[in-house]
Enzyme design. Sequence first.
Site, PDB file in Angstrom:
ATOM      1  N   LYS A 183     -12.349  -0.798  -5.417  1.00  0.00           N
ATOM      2  CA  LYS A 183     -11.376   0.169  -5.944  1.00  0.00           C
ATOM      3  C   LYS A 183     -10.690  -0.507  -7.113  1.00  0.00           C
ATOM      4  O   LYS A 183      -9.755  -1.294  -6.952  1.00  0.00           O
ATOM      5  CB  LYS A 183     -10.359   0.535  -4.862  1.00  0.00           C
ATOM      6  CG  LYS A 183      -9.822   1.951  -4.957  1.00  0.00           C
ATOM      7  CD  LYS A 183      -9.056   2.263  -6.223  1.00  0.00           C
ATOM      8  CE  LYS A 183      -7.642   1.750  -6.223  1.00  0.00           C
ATOM      9  NZ  LYS A 183      -6.968   1.884  -7.542  1.00  0.00           N
ATOM     10  N   GLU A 259      -4.156 -12.200  -3.435  1.00  0.00           N
ATOM     11  CA  GLU A 259      -3.796 -12.966  -4.637  1.00  0.00           C
ATOM     12  C   GLU A 259      -2.700 -12.158  -5.330  1.00  0.00           C
ATOM     13  O   GLU A 259      -2.957 -11.065  -5.841  1.00  0.00           O
ATOM     14  CB  GLU A 259      -5.024 -13.152  -5.518  1.00  0.00           C
ATOM     15  CG  GLU A 259      -6.128 -13.916  -4.779  1.00  0.00           C
ATOM     16  CD  GLU A 259      -7.330 -14.282  -5.638  1.00  0.00           C
ATOM     17  OE1 GLU A 259      -7.630 -13.541  -6.588  1.00  0.00           O
ATOM     18  OE2 GLU A 259      -7.962 -15.311  -5.352  1.00  0.00           O
ATOM     19  N   CYS A 293      -1.577 -13.309 -14.218  1.00  0.00           N
ATOM     20  CA  CYS A 293      -0.761 -13.779 -13.090  1.00  0.00           C
ATOM     21  C   CYS A 293      -0.312 -15.219 -13.319  1.00  0.00           C
ATOM     22  O   CYS A 293       0.686 -15.657 -12.767  1.00  0.00           O
ATOM     23  CB  CYS A 293      -1.542 -13.664 -11.800  1.00  0.00           C
ATOM     24  SG  CYS A 293      -3.124 -14.514 -11.867  1.00  0.00           S
ATOM     25  N   GLU A 395       9.231 -11.272 -11.681  1.00  0.00           N
ATOM     26  CA  GLU A 395       8.047 -11.294 -12.542  1.00  0.00           C
ATOM     27  C   GLU A 395       8.141 -10.119 -13.521  1.00  0.00           C
ATOM     28  O   GLU A 395       8.352  -8.972 -13.113  1.00  0.00           O
ATOM     29  CB  GLU A 395       6.789 -11.144 -11.687  1.00  0.00           C
ATOM     30  CG  GLU A 395       5.507 -11.167 -12.497  1.00  0.00           C
ATOM     31  CD  GLU A 395       4.262 -10.883 -11.649  1.00  0.00           C
ATOM     32  OE1 GLU A 395       4.277  -9.924 -10.861  1.00  0.00           O
ATOM     33  OE2 GLU A 395       3.292 -11.632 -11.780  1.00  0.00           O
TER      34      GLU A 395
END
Length: 494
Positions: A183, A259, A293, A395
Site C-alpha cells: 500500500k 520505521e 526521516c 518533527e
Amino acid sequence: MSSLASIACFIGGREVPLSAGFEKCDPATGQPSALVAEADDALVDRAVSAARGALQGPWGRTRLGERLAFLERLAGHMEANLAILVAAEIADTGKPVTPTTQVEIPRAIANFRAFAQIARADAQAASGTTFETPMAGGAWARNTVSRRPVGVIGIVAPWNLPLLLLTWKVAPALACGNAVVVKPSEHSPRTALLLARMASACGLPDGVLNVVHGHGAGAAGEALVSHPGVDAITFTGETRTGEAIMRAASSGPRPVSLELGGKNPALIFADCDLEVAIAGTARSVFDNCGQVCLTTERLFVQRPVFERFAAGLVQAAEGLTAGDPWAAETRLGPAISAQQRDKVLGLYASAKTAGAQLLTGGGALAVPAPFAEGYWVAPTLWTGLPDDAEICRREVFGPCAHISVFDDEDEVVTRANASEFGLAATVWTGDADRAERVGGALESGTVWVNCWRVRDERAPFGGFKKSGVGREGGRHSLDFYSEIKTLCAFQPAS
Ligand code: NAD
C-alpha cells in the site's frame, strides 16, 4: 479529468480497472495530474487472497537461487527503464531530476541486488545452523535451523522516498519467499505500479506482488493492516500512524516492523573541518526538501565556531535553486502536498511566536509560473530558542533546522538525547576519541561521524525510542521476513 493519468491497483498479475478514485496533484505546479484508484475492503481482500494463492502455487516451491536470480533480473530491467521510473517519481513528488536520477532511483534498484547478495551470503553461512545435542546413553539429536517464508506480508509505505523505501522491504520479502501486498502512500502511487508491472514482465508469478492504492486511516491502509490474512506487517511513516498499525497487528498477533519519525541532532564541535561540516550539514537539512526521516533538524554548534557555521549554512540555504524539477541545476523541490506545506508553515509560525531569531527563510517560497501554485516552502534556519520550544521538539519534515550553541561535550550529549525520538545523529569532529565517546553515548539507531546518510544495506537500520520498533537491513531483514525453524531429529546411540 480524462487527460489525467490513471493509476490502477495491481492484483493477481493484472491491473484492476478503476471504479473509484481520487485526484492527485503535481506538487510542483499544484495542478491535478492523476486519478488514483481507491481500493475498498473488497479489493484489499482480493489482493490478500491473490497473495495467499501465489504462495500455494509455483512461487511457494521456488528455491532460494531462483528467487535471487529473479531479484537480479528485475534490477537489470529497472535499470534499463530508469528514465521511466525517474519520470514517474518526479510526477508524483516534484523532486529535482538530478538527485532522483543519480541517487534515489539507483538506490531503489540497488536494494534488489544488495538483498540478493545478503540472502546468498546468509545461505552460504548456513553450516553454522546445524548443531548436536548429547542425550542419555550415547544418543543425540541433530538440530537444523532453517528459514521459511512468513506468508503474506503487508507493506505500508510513505511518500518521501517512494520507490527506495518500498524496494527496501519488497526485495528481502521476496528473497525470503513471501508474497506481498503493498500500500504505497496516496501521494506517491506511480512507481509502485511500475514496479509491479516490471516484476511481472521479469517473470514473477501472478499474485506474488500486489499493489492496492488509497488512503490510510479508515481506507485501504487500515483495511490491509487489519486483514486477518496478512501474516506480518512492515511500515514506514509517522510515529502516530505506527501506533495505530501496532494496535492492528496485535490482533493475530502478527509480527510488526515500524520505521518511524525522527528529530535528528547534529553535533558540530569546534575541532571539526568546518567547511566539510557546513557542506554535509546543508545536505542533511535541505536534501529532498528536508523530507527524509534522517534529515537533521536540531543543530548544536560549539561556541567558538557558532557564528562562522551559522553564516556558512545560511549561505548554503540561500544558494539552493528551487523550481522546475526537470532543470539539472534544481536542488530544492516542493512539499508533497498542500496539507504538508501548511503543516510546515504552521510550525514556522510557531517558531516566530516563540521568539526565534530568524536567520533565513521563515515562510512560503515564491516560484514563478508555471510553478507558482506549487507547494513551496523556503529553506529556513533559526536560532535563539530553548530546547523545549515546539520547533526544537516536533518533527517538521521540511527544509529547516534550529541552531543552538553549546560549550562542552557532556552538556551537548545530554541535550541531544533529550528527545522522544532516536533515529539518526551526526557528529562532526576532528578528534577520533571524541567521535567514539560521543557516538557511543548518543541514543540513536544510527550515528554518522563526519558524514551523513552513508547507507549500506547490510547495516541494521531502525530507531531508538519513538523512532521505531525492530531493525531491518542485512540479516535483520531476513530475520523479519522469515519464520525461523528448528528441526530436531533424534539419533540413537551407535
Ligand atoms: P504517514 O504515517 O502519514 O503515512 C505512511 C503510510 O501509512 C501511507 O501509505 C498512509 O496512507 C498509511 N497510513 C496512514 N494511516 C494509516 C492507518 N491508520 N493504517 C494503515 N495505514 C495508514 O507518513 P508519511 O507522511 O507518508 O511519511 C512521513 C513520515 O514518515 C515522517 O514522520 C518520517 O519521519 C517517516 N519516515 C520514517 C522513515 C524511517 O525509516 N524511520 C523513513 C521515511 C519516512
